[in-house]
Design an enzyme around this catalytic site. Structure first.
Site, mmCIF file in Angstrom:
data_model
loop_
_atom_site.group_PDB
_atom_site.id
_atom_site.type_symbol
_atom_site.label_atom_id
_atom_site.label_comp_id
_atom_site.label_asym_id
_atom_site.label_seq_id
_atom_site.Cartn_x
_atom_site.Cartn_y
_atom_site.Cartn_z
ATOM 1 N N CYS A 69 14.231 -11.970 1.563
ATOM 2 C CA CYS A 69 14.450 -10.816 0.677
ATOM 3 C C CYS A 69 15.228 -9.727 1.418
ATOM 4 O O CYS A 69 14.894 -9.383 2.544
ATOM 5 C CB CYS A 69 13.102 -10.275 0.191
ATOM 6 N N CYS A 73 10.558 -3.752 3.027
ATOM 7 C CA CYS A 73 9.176 -3.269 2.891
ATOM 8 C C CYS A 73 8.407 -3.622 4.178
ATOM 9 O O CYS A 73 8.311 -4.809 4.524
ATOM 10 C CB CYS A 73 8.515 -3.916 1.678
ATOM 11 N N CYS A 76 5.822 -6.528 4.408
ATOM 12 C CA CYS A 76 6.065 -7.818 3.739
ATOM 13 C C CYS A 76 6.635 -8.902 4.656
ATOM 14 O O CYS A 76 7.709 -8.723 5.244
ATOM 15 C CB CYS A 76 7.000 -7.593 2.554
ATOM 16 N N CYS A 113 0.815 -15.685 -12.667
ATOM 17 C CA CYS A 113 1.771 -14.687 -12.184
ATOM 18 C C CYS A 113 2.778 -15.366 -11.264
ATOM 19 O O CYS A 113 2.377 -16.096 -10.352
ATOM 20 C CB CYS A 113 1.060 -13.592 -11.404
ATOM 21 N N CYS A 144 2.998 -13.521 -16.220
ATOM 22 C CA CYS A 144 3.370 -12.286 -15.522
ATOM 23 C C CYS A 144 4.468 -12.633 -14.534
ATOM 24 O O CYS A 144 4.440 -13.711 -13.929
ATOM 25 C CB CYS A 144 2.161 -11.702 -14.802
ATOM 26 N N CYS A 204 1.892 -4.304 -14.988
ATOM 27 C CA CYS A 204 0.960 -4.524 -13.883
ATOM 28 C C CYS A 204 1.531 -3.721 -12.726
ATOM 29 O O CYS A 204 2.647 -3.997 -12.273
ATOM 30 C CB CYS A 204 0.913 -6.018 -13.547
ATOM 31 N N ARG A 276 -7.568 -4.695 -10.225
ATOM 32 C CA ARG A 276 -7.638 -6.015 -9.577
ATOM 33 C C ARG A 276 -7.839 -5.893 -8.063
ATOM 34 O O ARG A 276 -7.093 -5.202 -7.375
ATOM 35 C CB ARG A 276 -6.375 -6.821 -9.851
#
Ligand code: SF4
Length: 333
Positions: A69, A73, A76, A113, A144, A204, A276
């Site tokens: 990616c 972040c 991550c 998801c 999702c 979400c 969650r």
């Protein structure tokens, strides 16, 4: 009846919590500062006013395109900026995804998801995931997706394909957003969330704690979530999973009571949302998870893997739910 029981009086609410139209960060901080057991008790009352506390919504998460990616972040392992050993994987075949979705359904998940490690999808990616979404939806599961930032019209295309929810987290306190992520801004997140809502998708949206933030900054994250209008239907609260190679690999441990407080404050400020218990659950003792359910968590990721990190296995989760007399949402008690 024992003398002890005879002297018990019904529990009275300590304080009522009208849902504020706008949560100031300092108001949310005041909730965090309540005596721990008062906070849990109040959150449990709010939970019971809006939900059956015996029901837990189960979502299974699958990474359908992993690693590489371009975003940075700091938490991550899928960022191309860090050496974490996560193997890059192009978009998986529809058959492989459907097989996993079918297993998730047979084990009691109500929502599937799908996550793809993109800054945002290209039009051809939207076409491919649309086909996948339609097929998963055809199995009778809620769908999702978490695919990054969306361009104009993409949310409508995903909705058209059968997507129910779009996940797009606000990550952390807006005031420290660029301490954690440098390749996009908090406003970019808000922009995609607006597109998602405009398309009529459910939202979400949650964040991560345990990234060396202060309590005030945790309050800032919760306030930013609670002030979304309308509030998100699902609010994943993640505890940082420290992965070797990421800048946050050595983040200070967050005390478990602070995590429970975060769940409780999310419940009080977002009374009708599914809160969650998300990443980091593998490291949480059963008693801590039970306290989180008491404090208003009513959804979990269910399956032995999240996007790339571990999650408790399903047998273990089923045992825990049996011990706590909890049942999956939609299953008669
Ligand atoms: S959290 Fe998402 S956007 Fe950020 S690096 Fe990981 S996959 Fe990319």
């Amino acid at each position: 009846m024992s003398a002890f029981v005879q002297t018990l009086e019904p529990l009275k609410p300590l304080q009522s919590h009208p849902v504020a139209a706008y949560w100031r960060k300092c108001q949310v901080e005041e909730l965090f500062d309540l005596p721990f057991l008062d906070l849990v008790f109040q959150a449990a009352q709010v939970h019971r006013a809006h939900f059956n506390p015996q029901e837990i919504q189960l979502s299974t998460l699958m990474s359908i395109k992993t690693g590489g990616c371009p975003e940075d972040c700091e938490y991550c392992p899928q960022s191309a900026h860090y050496q974490t050993g996560v193997e890059k994987q192009q978009l998986l075949d529809i058959e492989e995804i459907l097989a996993k979705a079918q297993i998730a359904k047979s084990r009691g998940a109500s929502r599937f998801c799908m996550g793809a490690a993109w800054r945002g999808p290209k039009p051809k990616d939207v076409a491919q995931v649309s086909e996948i979404i339609a097929a998963v939806k055809g199995l009778g599961l809620e769908t999702c997706g978490t695919f990054g930032m969306l361009q104009e019209g993409m949310a409508e295309d995903l909705k058209q394909a059968g997507l129910d929810y779009y996940n797009h987290n606000l990550d952390t306190d807006p005031e420290r957003y660029n301490d954690i992520i440098h390749t996009r801004a908090h406003e970019d997140r808000m922009d995609t969330l607006a597109k998602v809502r405009h398309a009529g998708l459910k939202v979400c949206c949650g964040g991560i704690v345990g990234m060396n933030e202060t309590r005030a900054e945790r309050a800032g994250l919760i306030a930013s979530l609670a002030n979304l209008d309308p509030q998100p239907e699902s609010v994943p609260i993640n505890q940082l999973v420290k992965v070797e190679g990421t800048p946050l690999a050595d983040a200070a441990d967050l005390d478990w009571t602070e995590f429970v407080r975060t769940i409780a404050v999310a419940r009080i400020t977002m009374p009708k949302s599914y809160v969650r218990l998300s990443a980091g659950r593998s490291d949480m003792p059963e008693a801590m998870q039970a306290l989180c359910f008491m404090a208003g968590a009513n959804s979990i990721f269910y399956g032995d893997k999240l996007l790339t990190t571990e999650n408790p296995d399903q047998d273990h989760d089923r045992e825990l739910m049996t011990k706590l007399d909890l049942r999956p949402l939609g299953v008669a008690g």
